[in-house]
Design an enzyme around this catalytic site. Structure first.
Site, short mmCIF file in Angstrom:
data_model
loop_
_atom_site.label_atom_id
_atom_site.label_comp_id
_atom_site.label_asym_id
_atom_site.label_seq_id
_atom_site.Cartn_x
_atom_site.Cartn_y
_atom_site.Cartn_z
N GLU A 208 5.49 16.19 -45.80
CA GLU A 208 4.64 17.38 -45.76
C GLU A 208 3.78 17.48 -47.02
O GLU A 208 2.58 17.76 -46.93
CB GLU A 208 5.53 18.63 -45.64
CG GLU A 208 4.74 19.92 -45.45
CD GLU A 208 5.60 21.18 -45.52
OE1 GLU A 208 6.84 21.06 -45.55
OE2 GLU A 208 5.00 22.27 -45.54
N CYS A 227 14.58 25.15 -49.80
CA CYS A 227 15.98 24.88 -49.47
C CYS A 227 16.92 25.99 -49.96
O CYS A 227 18.07 26.05 -49.56
CB CYS A 227 16.43 23.53 -50.00
SG CYS A 227 15.77 23.13 -51.60
N LYS A 286 23.56 31.60 -48.11
CA LYS A 286 23.64 30.76 -46.91
C LYS A 286 24.24 31.54 -45.74
O LYS A 286 23.97 31.25 -44.59
CB LYS A 286 24.47 29.52 -47.20
CG LYS A 286 23.80 28.55 -48.15
CD LYS A 286 22.80 27.65 -47.45
CE LYS A 286 21.91 26.92 -48.45
NZ LYS A 286 20.72 26.34 -47.82
#
Ligand code: SF4
Ligand code: SF4
Ligand code: SF4
Ligand code: SF4
Lengths: 527, 258
Positions: A208, A227, A286
């Site tokens: 990308e 991330c 997360k």
């Protein structure tokens, strides 16, 4: 006469007047019934008439210094608080406001929700253990007990150098093999390594980046990493205009989750509806990330609404330790075991995702390869300018044919805020930026073991050193050299950013600007 | 000078530092069930989350404002009336209003008749039904702190300044200033309600929607309760005697009030 503490106890629990006069209640009653009692006044009550001045009479459990605390929504998917343990010390405010620049960076009244990026740094700073992750251990035990369910687990890069501390090992001990063994012992059917999808992230995100630089993709530069779910939420809240700068690549956890229910299910002929996917993460954010509505790619790809989200449950390193302890497993004496094949191989580049600067270093190694077609020189295996615990780091990497590529690495959201403001002002000379919400990166994430001392760079450096050590000893140190990565592109995904890869491995973001009003002025942060 | 507390509702972030501070200062016990309740749960309870061991509570109300849904957090506790109905309804003088503002309660004088509970216009008082020697419980406005020139425990920990301790008169002026500045609802709840209270509330959303007793009279209440008490003097005294007797019986051989 009762002790000082005893008096106060009586005062607060039972009787104001007993403290004042010490007289037996009945005298008071009889006097008052006849209307002759003298009600006490405050100055008699306090210190006068030979009584102990009350400034020495704070109850025994009143803390010496109080400041209040951050608000935590009872619905917060990542963190919870036990009020009974809270001593109002204000450490959570300190870290949330000054280090993460979240608390106090909104105007009052609050609109819909408490602004929180779920980073869990407040857990690490709370001295009394009042704040902790939302405990999802029982959900996992339940899935493990169900014979009809295949429970697949992945472990993040940083948990292997954290988990040992929960069992009395020195800070930074690498327990990768024992962690795998413990997971098998607990009954997990398949044990994968998130390092694998860290490598995959590099392939997708690197491609990308190259496309952005060459203009093939009309997205702005610098490209920013995506991330870290705490960081992503921070951008969505405070810098929605910079969302296009975020890489569209999912985090390694979500890539692995999506592939577990598609690629793994297909290869091993397991019904994706009967897969329960668990991740062991050093991170509380997360837990939030896996509940995002976008993180449902397998269900979409398979066109089956009965397939549950790509990652069903996230457990922190601490929760895994609790599971191991609850199951009575003697962790220290476990043998070293290997991850399962297919998505269990990671490179040295993948493992350093666990520390600040690691994603950048991994990306530079592979970007070099993607652009020049050549293996990166050994100097790129030790990119010192992006290592270490500084909040903002910069480097320039010379790539033949392209020249100097400027990069920036940031950890801690207050640092990120400063750089984002600079970027908004048009001052961003970098091509690629790595940003992690937690100071030091995931190795000191909100889900890592709580050290006996407050968070320190000493511990952060030790954990990071352990990750760099794993990298240095790895046979494979470039993400693009990972044989399982080659295999998945050959067998399943075709190529980076192919249609299927876009479907499963990329995502989009939402502005959260409507959920609150950002602080208007920089001064007077504390409301 | 009489003290008071100004509650600026829109500034409250619902962190509940205040209710934890109240627990710590007053050494109130933790109850597993109460501990698990959320501010939204409490707002739906008839007693707004006030219990013998919870003298103050944060309630969350989900409202509409300018076509948007918003949440407001409201702290509940004793209002500390200027002319408290509990004080005048209590013939054994277990309640009193201190010149500094706090309305305090002394269990050693209490006979347990619970007239105060009926008299309180804000339904604040809680009776310890489960205790062997029950008493009435409520916020004491940290009377010992106040008399020592300290602010109340709860205001001392509020991180946003949603609750401010000070001289009632000054707070009243400040409240009116803020109403103008921020375009709040033009009413200081507690200025006149029940004859005026030490605790004052201002808000940008209607008080009615946050379960404030907006219909409470602005006349000082004691005038009513006294009338009511006068109508039943005999019963009152009779009860008091019986309860006092029971009290002696119950406490025989015990260190008083421990
Ligand atoms: S850091 Fe922990 S103990 Fe201190 S105020 Fe925050 S929640 Fe309470
Ligand atoms: S999780 Fe992070 S953002 Fe949320 S309250 Fe804690 S420190 Fe603040
Ligand atoms: S004034 Fe004191 S007793 Fe009353 S609510 Fe505040 S802390 Fe509790
Ligand atoms: S301490 Fe202040 S901001 Fe927090 S809940 Fe209480 S009144 Fe609201």
């Amino acid at each position: 006469m009762a002790s000082k503490a005893g008096q106060v106890k009586n005062l607060s629990r039972r009787s104001f007047l007993k403290f004042v006069g010490g007289t037996a209640g009945l005298v008071g009653i009889s006097l008052n019934l006849t209307g002759c009692g003298d009600p006490a006044t405050a100055d008699e009550a306090i210190g006068g008439n030979g009584w102990m001045p009350t400034q020495y009479n704070a109850p025994g459990n009143w803390p010496t210094s109080v400041r209040g605390r951050v608000p935590i929504d009872p619905e917060n998917p990542a963190i919870v608080r036990d009020d009974q343990k809270c001593i109002l010390c204000g450490q959570c405010i300190e870290v949330c406001e000054r280090i993460q620049s979240v608390f106090g960076n909104y105007e009052l009244p609050i609109k819909k929700e408490f602004v929180c990026v779920n980073c869990g740094q407040c857990i690490q700073w709370c001295p009394s253990g009042a704040i902790s992750e939302r405990d999802d251990v029982n959900k996992v035990f339940k899935a493990l007990a169900d014979p009809n369910v295949t429970v697949v687990v992945q472990t993040a890069p940083a948990t292997r150098i954290g988990l040992g501390e929960e069992f009395g090992m020195p800070v930074g001990t690498n327990v990768q093999g024992k962690q795998v063994a413990a997971l098998r012992k607990l009954g997990f059917d398949v044990v994968f390594d998130t390092n694998f999808t860290a490598d995959l992230t590099i392939m997708e995100e690197g491609t990308e980046l190259v496309k952005r630089v060459t203009g093939e993709l009309h997205h702005p530069i610098p490209q920013m990493t995506s991330c870290c779910p705490g960081w992503v939420k921070f951008v969505e809240y405070f810098y929605p205009e910079l969302i296009p700068n975020l890489s569209s690549a999912k985090s390694p956890q979500q890539m692995e989750g999506a592939l577990i229910k598609t690629y793994f299910a297909e290869k091993k002929e397991v019904d994706p509806k009967k897969i329960f996917s668990v991740s062991i993460m050093p991170c509380t954010a997360k837990k939030f990330e896996c509940q995002r509505p976008e993180m449902n790619s397998a269900s979409k790809e398979l066109n089956d609404s009965n397939v549950s989200p790509d990652v069903d449950v996230v457990l922190t390193t601490r929760e895994l330790a609790r599971m191991i302890k609850r199951a009575g497993i003697d962790f220290a004496s476990l043998p070293e075991e290997e991850y399962d094949k297919l998505m269990g191989t990671g490179t040295g580049a993948g493992v350093i995702f666990g520390t600040t600067g690691g994603v950048m270093e991994a990306a530079v190694r592979s970007a070099y390869f993607l652009i020049t077609g050549q293996q990166p020189p050994a100097a790129l295996w030790n990119l010192t300018p992006v290592r270490g615990m500084q909040g903002v780091k910069e480097a320039a990497v010379n790539i033949p044919g392209v020249g100097d590529v400027k990069v920036a690495v940031i950890s801690g959201l207050a640092n990120a805020r400063k750089v984002m403001d600079q970027m908004k002002a048009g001052n961003a000379p970098w091509a690629f930026m790595e940003i992690m919400a937690c100071p030091g990166g995931c190795e000191y994430g909100g889900g890592q073991p709580r050290a006996s001392s407050p968070p320190s760079d000493e511990d952060r450096n030790r954990r990071a050193a352990s990750l760099y050590n794993i990298d240095a000893k790895s046979k494979l140190r470039n993400s693009h050299d990972n044989p399982e990565i080659k295999q998945i592109y050959a067998d399943f995904l075709t190529a980076p950013m192919s249609e299927k890869a876009e479907e499963l491995l990329h995502t989009h973001y939402v502005s959260r600007a409507d959920d609150f009003i950002p602080k208007k002025s920089e001064e007077n942060k504390l409301f | 000078m009489a003290k008071g507390v100004l509650v600026d509702i829109p500034k409250c972030i619902g962190c509940e530092s205040c209710s934890v501070a109240c627990k710590l200062w007053n050494e109130l016990e933790w109850d597993e069930q109460e501990k698990c309740k959320t501010a939204a749960d409490r707002a739906k309870e008839p007693n707004n989350g006030l219990w013998p061991e919870e003298w103050t509570s944060i309630n969350r109300f989900d409202l509409e404002k300018d076509g948007e849904s918003v949440a407001r957090y409201v702290k509940a506790q004793c209002m500390h009336c200027e002319d408290p109905a509990c004080v005048s309804s209590c013939f054994s003088k277990a309640f009193q209003k201190l010149p500094e503002g706090p309305v305090i309660y002394d269990q050693s004088l209490c006979v347990g008749c619970r007239y105060c509970m009926m008299a309180c216009p804000f339904d604040i008082l809680r009776y310890e039904w489960k205790k062997a020697i029950p008493g009435v419980r409520k916020c004491q406005m940290c009377a010992t702190r106040v008399a020592n020139n300290q602010e109340t425990a709860c205001t001392s920990v509020c991180p946003t300044g949603a609750i401010t301790f000070g001289d009632r008169e000054e707070l009243l002026a400040e409240a009116k200033k803020r109403i103008k500045e921020h375009g709040y609802v033009d009413r200081v709840f507690g200025e006149k309600e029940a004859g005026g209270t030490s605790w004052l509330y201002i808000s940008d959303t209607p008080f009615e929607q946050m379960r404030f007793r907006t219909d409470v009279t602005t006349k000082p209440l004691p005038s009513y309760t006294e009338g009511y008490m006068k109508a039943t003097p005999f019963v009152g005294v009779g009860w008091a005697a019986i309860l006092a007797g029971l009290y002696v019986y119950n406490n025989k051989g015990k260190e008083p009030l421990d």
